[in-house]
Enzyme design. Sequence first.
Site, PDB file in Angstrom:
ATOM      1  N   ASP A  45      54.333  39.869  29.536  1.00 14.78           N
ATOM      2  CA  ASP A  45      52.906  39.693  29.829  1.00 14.78           C
ATOM      3  C   ASP A  45      52.062  40.818  29.243  1.00 14.78           C
ATOM      4  OD1 ASP A  45      54.894  39.068  31.729  1.00 14.78           O
ATOM      5  OD2 ASP A  45      53.445  38.614  33.287  1.00 14.78           O
ATOM      6  N   ASP A  56      48.419  45.767  34.094  1.00 15.19           N
ATOM      7  CA  ASP A  56      47.400  44.708  34.000  1.00 15.19           C
ATOM      8  C   ASP A  56      45.980  45.246  33.874  1.00 15.19           C
ATOM      9  OD1 ASP A  56      49.085  42.466  33.974  1.00 15.19           O
ATOM     10  OD2 ASP A  56      49.380  42.614  36.131  1.00 15.19           O
TER      11      ASP A  56
HETATM   12  N1  GLY Z   1      52.544  38.193  35.789  1.00 12.37           N
HETATM   13  C1  GLY Z   1      51.452  37.510  35.205  1.00 12.37           C
HETATM   14  C2  GLY Z   1      51.695  36.070  35.153  1.00 12.37           C
HETATM   15  O1  GLY Z   1      51.815  35.451  36.204  1.00 12.37           O
HETATM   16  O2  GLY Z   1      51.784  35.522  34.097  1.00 12.37           O
END
Ligand code: GLY
Length: 377
Positions: A156, A94
Amino acid sequence: MTALNTSGWVEEAWQQTVAKVNRTSRRIGAGFPHASVDGTYKLEPAYWWTAGFWPGLLWLLYRDTKDEHFKAIAEQCESQLDQVIADYYKLDHDIGFMWTLTSVAQYKLLQSEDSKRRALLAANLLCGRFNVKGNFIRAWNPWREGENNAGWAIIDCMMNLPLLYWATEVTGDPRYKHLAMEHADTVLKHFIRPDGSVYHIVRFDETTGERIEALGGQGYAPESGWSRGTAWAIYGMALSYHHTREVRYLHAAKQAAHFFISQLPEDHVPHWDFRIPPEVTPYRDSSAGACAACGLLLIADEVDALEADGYRNAGEAILHSLYTNYGAWDNEQEEGLILHGTSHYPEQKNMDVPLIYGDYYFVEGLSRLKGHTERFW
Ligand code: GLY
């Protein structure tokens, strides 16, 4: 700026947004909100994956209003991330979300050399997570003692690739883009199903790189259709096309977009998963709608005029519904802009609440409808 031909609601929504964030920013300041519970945004530590969305939202408002108050808070948030990158054990894939909406946004708007240096350092850390046998960027770190998730990749992460495309653009070094495309190609091969729905997590053997299995993750089940995961695929694939001009990514973005649009209820805002049994609560996930809308608007910008209208109308319909049916405009006791997001149903966390990434993507979508064409991603 190229304003899209929308009716007056966009300007009205923008003014409401600016007024509300003016108020809420007096309390939130340079904190890191994630979910609004009982009307108040809970603040998370700076290393949490959502740390970029609040400053990113403030940069979107600053770009249009030139209000120094928004800029000052966004820059304070960015500086606080320095302590996180120095102590990088808590960082994961992230990194892209976090530094794209802070340092890259700052650099695109105001060209600070400090911001460029920070974002390039973040890009280098992200590259360090690449598994050369499986051709994927590793997701997460162990959540608990003894857990081995070294072979996990998640949908993601498509939204983290723009940090790498940006790094190649500013340095001229193609390695960042090469890694991003390797990861995107792994997603094409292993995550996107023929009907356009997606897997959240795919587990590979971290030593040989072989695919082992799919996991349900934040979706209802391995074979279900997590709506925010589909939104990550739509926007992430569209961005990979935008930065590489490789048409296979545009095809994938469209495929996921067609699935997403086909599953929407009458008010255009998705449920948290598109395939759930009747006993599971069908909460909405407004954040999935907002993110998908940004992806649909990008697809519309990338295709010819004949095709563009369908994607643009679908994106605008979602944003308009979020504004009229999900907005907390008149509720001074609520800090969130957009109600009814669902963060993690399987873990029963932050369900049916405003989420900072829902607010962020809603504002990004509005900003595009207002005519701002440059994206931070
Ligand atoms: N893991 C990132 C989201 O909640 O989309």
